[in-house]
Design a protein around this motif. Structure first.
Motif, PDB file in Angstrom:
ATOM      1  N   VAL A 234     -66.923 -52.498  17.590  1.00 38.10           N
ATOM      2  CA  VAL A 234     -68.381 -52.422  17.486  1.00 38.10           C
ATOM      3  C   VAL A 234     -68.851 -51.250  18.340  1.00 38.10           C
ATOM      4  N   THR A 253     -77.149 -53.321  10.658  1.00 42.08           N
ATOM      5  CA  THR A 253     -75.736 -53.632  10.857  1.00 42.08           C
ATOM      6  C   THR A 253     -74.945 -52.974   9.731  1.00 42.08           C
ATOM      7  N   ILE A 289     -69.845 -51.679  12.684  1.00 42.98           N
ATOM      8  CA  ILE A 289     -68.828 -52.720  12.822  1.00 42.98           C
ATOM      9  C   ILE A 289     -67.657 -52.327  11.927  1.00 42.98           C
ATOM     10  N   VAL A 319     -69.840 -58.657  18.428  1.00 36.20           N
ATOM     11  CA  VAL A 319     -71.183 -58.063  18.433  1.00 36.20           C
ATOM     12  C   VAL A 319     -71.980 -58.575  19.622  1.00 36.20           C
TER      13      VAL A 319
END
Length: 630
Positions: A234, A253, A289, A319
């Motif tokens: 991450v 995200t 990610i 995360v």
């Protein structure tokens, strides 16, 4: 007789279009993703009528030969999958081979492409899902796809489209998501010939891309995050808790460089921030990610905006840990160091909140008798009765007609003054970075833009006055450069009153200095041959009538002083023309322009900030008992 029949290819594509092509933004997303998959370094998006009129995507990717150009419009024809195992190791944006035929089935579709170094290019035209017309075309770099009259042959779908401005916002957001995912690619978006989003490639500093996408005010608040756990990486940036939004639109995200919406990830983000944010506020987060493609299934949503993780809890925990680590370090609370936060915005926000907390405690102790702020007048000085406190009276400042702040009286007797009143010098010019720090929240009465300022201040902007100020600066620079009028394809003939036509013909030289070209067209009719770009499409008659009254007398020297009134007219009409097209992205760009604008020259409508009220004043109105004696 058999009751089951095979559907036609045309009907199959229209069914696919119902899943893949939800609105113009879906077309923009699919086509820009194809450009990225083609190795493009620059992607340009041009829209008309919010994308319902036309969408044009041009790139500098590797392009296609004639055979591939023909095949790409067949359903489930793709260069990104070859066998079953490929479905579980997807590293591209697209892979199903559905988007292009689906889009072509509900629009007038044109594709122009060529392979690198090819002597001949290919052009493919499809009308509403008909058989493609494939022909040779001049060679070009990359691919250009034009989608016109979206849903023209499916009126039931088209009637469900929202207003042009709404569809435009969705299309712009689709590009922003891809731009955040790929800071190494340059993106340019325009609507009706006007730039909406411009962001050169910034692979070395992703914060530049985030600021371009979310507004320059976020840049000084960005904090890097990084965490690596068991095959999950991450990275990215979060904004410090000093910079928040009233909604979750600032949460991005990106799983393997693909924007996705996932409840588990959002929950992890919210849990990490829960101790740092006030109620009703949302964080700004841009997270990359990266996981093994075999550990995530991207084939669970028609528009590929949802995924399924093999270990969803592990990804969420990573995360949460990445954000929590950055928040615990609290770099925004320390002194400015190398790569640290700029000191001025942090101090201003903390000072404002500290003053509000102090005044709140003082008010609670005295039940509505707030302490006077610096600059307020005691009643004994102003002539009010003994022991009472007079409302703050701002310093008398006539100022130019182009003042920044309108004088704002105290909301209730005995209340602390608004920020602009306590510091009347703000009526002369904004502090550095004032507009860039504003966070747009909505539109009031289809005219006023409501924003949140540093420290929780409520700021209301007159969109017309803001546009007028920015346009005036542009017209003044045009006059200084002595630019000649540029002929326009959108000329107009206008019949005018005799006196108006006479003034305009006599002032043709002055009009030329202002960027307009007019010619007699018989009688009292004039032909408008050229206008500045920001006035293309404006009301020609109203513009010319206003200019006739603003031009200097014949024989006058043509300089910035004698043409000042004409510049103000141009700015006002350009603002009026652009007002209805002011999307959130354009508003952010406009706020950036205002920070570099000169507020000394006057405008016809000069008051940009019509109201500025601190959070404390609003809390007092909401919390003070109706009867102080109770």
């Amino acid at each position: 007789m058999a009751r089951i029949a095979r559907l036609s290819d045309v009907l199959i594509n229209k069914i696919a279009a119902g899943e893949v092509v939800e609105r113009p933004a879906s077309v923009v997303k699919e086509l820009v993703e194809n450009s990225i998959d083609a190795g493009s370094r620059t992607v340009r998006v041009a829209l008309e009528k919010g994308g319902l009129g036309r969408i044009t995507i041009s790139d500098d990717g590797h392009g296609m030969g004639m055979e591939d150009a023909r095949l790409c419009l067949e359903r489930h024809a793709t260069s990104k999958l070859r066998q079953l195992d490929d479905l579980f190791t997807i590293n591209t944006k697209g892979f199903r081979g559905e988007a292009l035929p689906a889009i072509a089935s509900v629009s007038r579709f044109t594709l122009h492409t060529a392979e690198p170094g090819a002597q001949v290019g290919t052009k493919v035209t499809v009308e509403g899902g008909s058989d493609p017309l494939v022909e040779e075309a001049p060679p070009r770099v990359g691919t250009v796809i034009s989608v016109e009259d979206l849903f023209y042959n499916t009126p039931a779908r088209r009637k469900f489209m929202k207003r042009e401005s709404t569809e435009l916002q969705h299309a712009e957001e689709a590009v922003i998501r891809l731009a955040l995912a790929h800071p190494d690619v340059a993106f340019f978006v325009e609507h009706g010939g006007q730039q909406l989003f411009t962001s050169p490639a910034s692979p070395g500093d992703p914060r530049e891309r985030i600021a371009a996408a979310l507004g320059p005010g976020v840049h000084p608040h960005l904090v890097p995050v990084e965490e690596r756990r068991l095959g999950v990486t991450v990275t990215g940036h979060i904004a410090s808790p000093e910079y928040t939004l009233p909604n979750a639109r600032g949460i991005y995200t990106l799983v393997n460089r693909r924007y996705i919406r996932d409840r588990g990830l959002n929950s992890a983000i919210q849990r990490a921030f829960q101790e740092f944010l006030a109620a009703g506020r949302q964080p700004v987060v841009v997270l990359f990610i990266d996981v093994d493609p075999r550990a995530v299934d991207v084939n669970v949503h028609p528009q590929k905006q949802e995924v399924r993780f093999a270990d969803g809890k592990g990804v969420g925990d990573t995360v949460h840990a990445a954000i929590s680590r950055a928040l615990r370090a609290a770099p925004w609370l320390g002194n400015k160091g190398e790569g640290g936060m700029p000191e001025q915005p942090r101090q201003a926000a903390h000072y404002a909140m500290a003053v509000e907390r102090f005044l709140t405690r003082a008010q609670e102790a005295t039940w509505g008798a707030p302490l006077p702020l610096p600059g307020t007048q005691d009643a004994s000085v102003s002539g009010a009765g003994p022991g009472s406190q007079a409302p703050f009276a701002p310093m008398s400042m006539p100022g130019p007609s182009g003042s920044l702040f309108a004088p704002t009286p105290s909301l209730l007797p005995g209340r602390a003054p608004a920020f602009g009143q306590a510091q009347p010098q703000l009526n002369e010019a904004p502090p550095p970075g004032y507009f860039g720090a504003l966070r747009p929240m909505g539109v009031l009465g289809e005219r006023f833009h409501v924003c949140e300022g540093p420290g929780g201040t409520l700021v209301v902007l007159d969109a017309h006055a803001a546009l007028e100020r920015a346009r005036l600066m542009g017209f003044q620079r045009m006059l200084e450069r002595e630019e000649a009028p540029v002929p326009t394809l959108f000329g107009a003939t206008v019949e005018l009153p005799v006196s108006v036509a006479k003034s305009l013909v006599e002032g043709r030289e002055a009009l030329a200095r202002l960027g307009l070209e007019v010619e007699p067209f018989g009688g009292t009719t004039l032909a408008l041959k050229a206008v500045p770009p920001s006035l293309v499409g404006a009301d020609a008659r109203a513009l010319l009538e206003a200019l006739a009254r603003a031009l200097p007398p014949p024989g006058s020297a043509l300089d910035a002083t004698t043409l000042a009134e004409g510049l103000r007219v141009l700015a006002c009409h350009a603002a009026r023309h652009a007002e209805g097209q002011l999307s959130e992205g354009k508003l952010r760009a406009l706020l950036g322009e205002l920070d570099s604008a000169d507020f000394h020259p006057s405008c016809i409508h000069g008051t940009v900030v019509v109201l500025e009220v601190p959070l404390l004043e609003l809390e007092r109105r909401a919390l003070r008992p109706p009867n102080p004696k109770i």
